[in-house]
Scaffold this motif. Structure first.
Motif, PDB file in Angstrom:
ATOM      1  N   ILE B 189      -4.470 -13.309   7.943  1.00  0.00           N
ATOM      2  CA  ILE B 189      -4.716 -13.442   6.506  1.00  0.00           C
ATOM      3  C   ILE B 189      -5.680 -12.357   6.032  1.00  0.00           C
ATOM      4  N   VAL B 190      -6.767 -12.162   6.766  1.00  0.00           N
ATOM      5  CA  VAL B 190      -7.758 -11.156   6.365  1.00  0.00           C
ATOM      6  C   VAL B 190      -7.113  -9.769   6.356  1.00  0.00           C
ATOM      7  N   HIS B 191      -6.360  -9.444   7.407  1.00  0.00           N
ATOM      8  CA  HIS B 191      -5.677  -8.150   7.457  1.00  0.00           C
ATOM      9  C   HIS B 191      -4.749  -7.964   6.267  1.00  0.00           C
ATOM     10  N   GLY B 192      -3.863  -8.929   6.092  1.00  0.00           N
ATOM     11  CA  GLY B 192      -2.826  -8.789   5.063  1.00  0.00           C
ATOM     12  C   GLY B 192      -3.407  -8.753   3.663  1.00  0.00           C
ATOM     13  N   HIS B 193      -4.463  -9.558   3.460  1.00  0.00           N
ATOM     14  CA  HIS B 193      -4.992  -9.665   2.103  1.00  0.00           C
ATOM     15  C   HIS B 193      -5.665  -8.386   1.644  1.00  0.00           C
ATOM     16  N   ARG B 194      -6.001  -7.538   2.581  1.00  0.00           N
ATOM     17  CA  ARG B 194      -6.601  -6.248   2.213  1.00  0.00           C
ATOM     18  C   ARG B 194      -5.684  -5.474   1.267  1.00  0.00           C
ATOM     19  N   TYR B 195      -4.378  -5.674   1.420  1.00  0.00           N
ATOM     20  CA  TYR B 195      -3.398  -4.927   0.632  1.00  0.00           C
ATOM     21  C   TYR B 195      -2.955  -5.703  -0.601  1.00  0.00           C
ATOM     22  N   SER B 196      -3.579  -6.844  -0.859  1.00  0.00           N
ATOM     23  CA  SER B 196      -3.148  -7.668  -1.988  1.00  0.00           C
ATOM     24  C   SER B 196      -3.527  -7.001  -3.309  1.00  0.00           C
ATOM     25  N   ILE B 197      -2.794  -7.329  -4.322  1.00  0.00           N
ATOM     26  CA  ILE B 197      -3.003  -6.700  -5.630  1.00  0.00           C
ATOM     27  C   ILE B 197      -4.433  -6.963  -6.125  1.00  0.00           C
ATOM     28  N   ASN B 198      -4.983  -8.141  -5.813  1.00  0.00           N
ATOM     29  CA  ASN B 198      -6.354  -8.442  -6.250  1.00  0.00           C
ATOM     30  C   ASN B 198      -7.368  -7.478  -5.645  1.00  0.00           C
ATOM     31  N   CYS B 199      -7.101  -7.024  -4.429  1.00  0.00           N
ATOM     32  CA  CYS B 199      -8.021  -6.084  -3.783  1.00  0.00           C
ATOM     33  C   CYS B 199      -7.699  -4.632  -4.147  1.00  0.00           C
ATOM     34  N   MET B 200      -6.538  -4.391  -4.758  1.00  0.00           N
ATOM     35  CA  MET B 200      -6.088  -3.024  -5.002  1.00  0.00           C
ATOM     36  C   MET B 200      -6.149  -2.625  -6.475  1.00  0.00           C
ATOM     37  N   THR B 201      -6.706  -3.497  -7.317  1.00  0.00           N
ATOM     38  CA  THR B 201      -6.717  -3.234  -8.756  1.00  0.00           C
ATOM     39  C   THR B 201      -7.411  -1.918  -9.082  1.00  0.00           C
ATOM     40  N   GLU B 202      -8.598  -1.709  -8.495  1.00  0.00           N
ATOM     41  CA  GLU B 202      -9.352  -0.478  -8.747  1.00  0.00           C
ATOM     42  C   GLU B 202      -8.556   0.749  -8.307  1.00  0.00           C
ATOM     43  N   PHE B 203      -7.990   0.631  -7.092  1.00  0.00           N
ATOM     44  CA  PHE B 203      -7.211   1.743  -6.548  1.00  0.00           C
ATOM     45  C   PHE B 203      -6.062   2.106  -7.490  1.00  0.00           C
ATOM     46  N   LEU B 204      -5.336   1.088  -7.943  1.00  0.00           N
ATOM     47  CA  LEU B 204      -4.176   1.334  -8.805  1.00  0.00           C
ATOM     48  C   LEU B 204      -4.595   2.063 -10.073  1.00  0.00           C
ATOM     49  N   LYS B 205      -5.702   1.611 -10.674  1.00  0.00           N
ATOM     50  CA  LYS B 205      -6.189   2.224 -11.907  1.00  0.00           C
ATOM     51  C   LYS B 205      -6.520   3.700 -11.662  1.00  0.00           C
ATOM     52  N   THR B 206      -7.280   3.939 -10.596  1.00  0.00           N
ATOM     53  CA  THR B 206      -7.681   5.301 -10.252  1.00  0.00           C
ATOM     54  C   THR B 206      -6.450   6.146  -9.943  1.00  0.00           C
ATOM     55  N   TYR B 207      -5.499   5.540  -9.244  1.00  0.00           N
ATOM     56  CA  TYR B 207      -4.300   6.263  -8.839  1.00  0.00           C
ATOM     57  C   TYR B 207      -3.507   6.712 -10.059  1.00  0.00           C
ATOM     58  N   ILE B 208      -3.263   5.762 -10.947  1.00  0.00           N
ATOM     59  CA  ILE B 208      -2.452   6.077 -12.120  1.00  0.00           C
ATOM     60  C   ILE B 208      -3.181   7.089 -12.994  1.00  0.00           C
ATOM     61  N   GLU B 209      -4.495   6.904 -13.132  1.00  0.00           N
ATOM     62  CA  GLU B 209      -5.275   7.853 -13.928  1.00  0.00           C
ATOM     63  C   GLU B 209      -5.327   9.216 -13.233  1.00  0.00           C
ATOM     64  N   GLY B 210      -5.693   9.208 -11.964  1.00  0.00           N
ATOM     65  CA  GLY B 210      -5.953  10.460 -11.246  1.00  0.00           C
ATOM     66  C   GLY B 210      -4.697  11.218 -10.877  1.00  0.00           C
TER      67      GLY B 210
END
Lengths: 220, 220
Positions: B189-210
């Protein structure tokens, strides 16, 4: 395959929906993952386009007439479907349900609109979006194929932008920097998601009814 | 620890909240998990109760006066808190934030009301509920401790019912049939949840912007 406690309490296989822009490497990741994980399988899609040489009906696709495809939509036999390039493509429910009932994890590789349809119909589905490590790398991978005109590549990149803008509708995001790492991340997601509340709703209901209420009834 | 792509794009550690009825074996599972996973740590709670012999301030608990505890609540320094047995117990934000900033996965073992407070404040937290394999087994485990009166055991079982009724508010459900299996599920669970959308929100924003908007700006 050793029987785990979860094989008893949640015997159905998982439904895993995978999307990502053209060129990101979805197919390579999923083929290798399935080769290593025999519990996983893909479901055969239906289409109205003609079979190409060597394509076998029921193996590569179910090749349906427009009339038959339309009938299956109207009778709710399609989990998701889309029109693309003058033809219909869809996922028949039956294959997915049969495989899940047999405990297999079914992987659907479909585009974002189809994924949103599945999300609505199957709240226990796991939605995974595969991202390129960078925009430059996606362009490089598309060009590396060397099979398309510059115009076609630019069109794919435009579509990729729209798809990535939908990534926040998915449950998990995988960056495909290397195929091996992407496969390992995918495996971790599939493992972990088995215990997610969306997959455990039935179990919880049965548990509370069977264990706790039963014990309360005994007390009276 | 080898640097993964995700250590760059999502360097903060995860916050994992664990609840489950008294007697289910939470502590054993988490202690063994942490012994095997040095990236994980627990955060030191605060309490207004007196230290027991051998308990060290800042190690076992932060021992605070009622006034200081109350001041920390009013100045938003507590991630969650509860009154229990005439005393306050809570999780100071600072320790959790510092550890996550250093890339550590912080595990909070708290009861359901505290978990709901964390869920509200930290949408990227992972909530895990640990269930006994059966009601009978929970009773057996509580009696096996041999430290409590029948009345105390019945009270714990009543509380357990209320807690299990809240399990559907958690992200994941683990059945603790054997400690080893529960640990392995928790790790997945801990491994998989690292990739969950809740943990990736910042990344997605930065990705789309950057990546994407930057590329669009270049095009003009």
């Amino acid at each position: 395959m050793r029987q785990d406690y979860y094989d008893k309490i949640a015997p159905r296989g998982q439904l895993i929906v995978v999307s990502g822009p053209s060129g990101v490497g979805k197919r390579t990741v999923l083929r290798k993952y399935m080769a290593e994980h025999p519990r996983a399988c893909h479901s055969v899609s239906a289409t109205t386009r003609d079979p190409r040489p060597n394509e076998v009906d029921g193996v590569d696709y179910f090749f349906l007439s427009f009339e038959e495809f339309d009938r299956q939509i109207r009778t709710n036999q399609m989990l998701e479907y889309a029109y693309y390039n003058h033809h219909c493509y869809g996922t028949p429910k039956k294959g997915v349900e049969d495989a899940r009932a047999a405990g297999r994890n079914v992987i659907l590789e479909i585009e974002v609109n189809g994924a949103m349809q599945v999300k609505k119909l199957c709240p226990d589905a796991t939605l995974v979006f595969i991202m390129p490590p960078s925009w430059k790398e996606l362009e490089r991978r598309l060009r590396e194929r060397n099979t398309e005109t510059e115009e076609a590549i630019q069109e794919r990149l435009e579509i990729a932008k729209e798809e990535i803008a939908m990534a926040d509708q998915y449950d998990y995001i995988i960056v495909n920097d290397t195929v091996e790492k992407a496969i390992s991340r995918f495996a971790q997601i599939v493992h972990g998601h088995r215990y997610s509340i969306n997959c455990m709703t039935e179990f919880l209901k049965t548990y509370i009814e069977g264990e706790i209420h039963a014990q309360e009834r005994l007390a009276y």
